[in-house]
Design an enzyme around this catalytic site. Structure first.
Site: not given
Ligand code: 3PY
Ligand code: MG
Length: 260
Positions: A46, A71
Site C-alpha cells: 500500500h 512488505r
Molecule cells: C492491515 O492492517 O490490514 C495491514 O495490512 C497493515 O498495514
Molecule cells: Mg492488510
C-alpha cells in the site's frame, strides 16, 4: 563483530518495534532508520515503493545499522526473493489465506531443501560483509525470515495448518483487513475490541507452534497491548503519520498548546 540479525533478536524473545515506511525516497528510510526504531519495514503493498526504491532504501537502512523488512504486494512472490537478494532480513507477504499461499512464500524465500529460492544474493552478501558463497547458502534460510500476513477470516480458519508449514518463520496480523472481513465489510476498525479475540488467538497459536508472532499497530497503545499478549515483531503506524504528528506537535508548541 557482525550485529545480531533480526531473526536472532526475535528468536531470543526480544520485542522489536519496527517503523513502517511508505514514501519511496531512500533518504526517508535512512532517516527513519537512524531513530530509535529497531527495524524499518518498507511497504510495497500500500506504500509508494517500487523495485529501485526498495533496493536503495535497504542500503540506507543497512548503512544506519538496522534490519530492513519488506512488505510485499499481494501474490508477488518473485519480489520476495528479490527483496532478500537486495539485503532485506525479512519479507512479510500480505493476504496469505491458505496452506498453498504459505508454501509459495516459503518456496520463493528458502533455498533447497526447504524451498526453491534461486541463487543470486550478491548485493545482500556485500551489504552484510559475507564473501563466502557457501557460508551464505548455509546460513540464509535461518538468518532471513518468511512471514505470512494473517488478516482474513479464511486465514484464521486454517491458521494451525498455515503455522505448520515447514520453513514459514512467523505470521503477522493485519488488523485493518481483519476488521473488514470480520465485520463482513461493514467497518474498518483496526484498534477496536471487536477483533481482540482473533488478535489474541493469532499470537497464542503462533507462540504454541514456536513461530514468531508479528502485528501492525496503529498507535502506541496497540503496541503495548500486542506486546502484552505475545507479539514480538510490532510495526507502528507509518512515516506519513510520523511527519503529521511531528508537524502538529511543533506547531502546537509555537502556539503554546498541547498537540491535537
Ligand atoms: C492491515 O492492517 O490490514 C495491514 O495490512 C497493515 O498495514
Ligand atoms: Mg492488510
Amino acid at each position: 563483530m557482525p550485529r545480531q540479525t533480526l531473526a536472532e533478536t526475535l528468536r531470543a524473545g526480544t520485542t522489536v518495534v519496527s517503523a513502517w515506511v511508505t514514501l519511496p525516497d531512500p533518504l526517508v528510510a535512512e532517516a527513519v532508520a537512524r531513530s530509535a526504531f529497531g527495524a524499518v519495514t518498507l511497504d510495497v503493498q500500500h506504500g509508494l515503493h517500487d523495485t529501485a526504491s526498495v533496493m536503495q532504501s535497504i542500503a540506507g537502512i543497512a548503512h544506519a545499522g538496522k534490519p530492513a523488512i519488506v512488505r510485499l504486494a499481494v501474490d508477488d512472490f518473485g519480489f520476495a526473493s528479490r527483496s532478500l537478494d537486495f539485503g532485506a532480513e525479512a519479507v512479510i507477504a500480505p493476504m496469505i489465506n491458505s496452506v498453498a499461499d504459505a508454501q509459495r512464500l516459503v518456496a520463493a524465500t528458502k533455498y533447497p531443501p526447504l524451498g526453491e529460492r534461486s541463487w543470486g544474493p550478491t548485493r545482500a552478501m556485500s551489504l552484510f560483509g559475507i564473501d563466502d558463497a557457501q557460508v551464505q547458502l548455509r546460513t540464509a534460510n535461518r538468518s532471513t525470515l518468511a512471514i505470512a500476513m494473517i488478516e482474513t477470516m479464511r486465514a484464521l480458519d486454517v491458521l494451525d495448518d498455515i503455522l505448520a508449514v515447514e520453513g514459514l518463520d512467523g505470521v503477522f496480523l493485519g488488523p485493518s483487513d481483519l476488521s473488514v472481513t470480520f465485520s463482513r465489510g461493514e467497518r474498518v476498525a483496526p484498534a477496536d475490541a471487536f477483533i481482540d479475540a482473533p488478535v489474541r488467538r493469532i499470537a497464542e497459536q503462533a507462540n504454541k507452534a514456536g513461530k514468531i508472532a508479528g502485528a501492525f499497530a496503529v498507535n502506541g497503545e496497540r503496541v503495548r497491548f500486542y506486546r502484552e499478549i505475545g507479539y514480538r515483531l510490532i510495526a507502528l503506524a507509518s512515516d506519513q503519520s510520523y511527519l503529521a504528528r511531528g508537524i502538529s506537535a511543533m506547531l502546537a508548541d509555537v502556539d503554546g498548546k498541547s498537540p491535537a
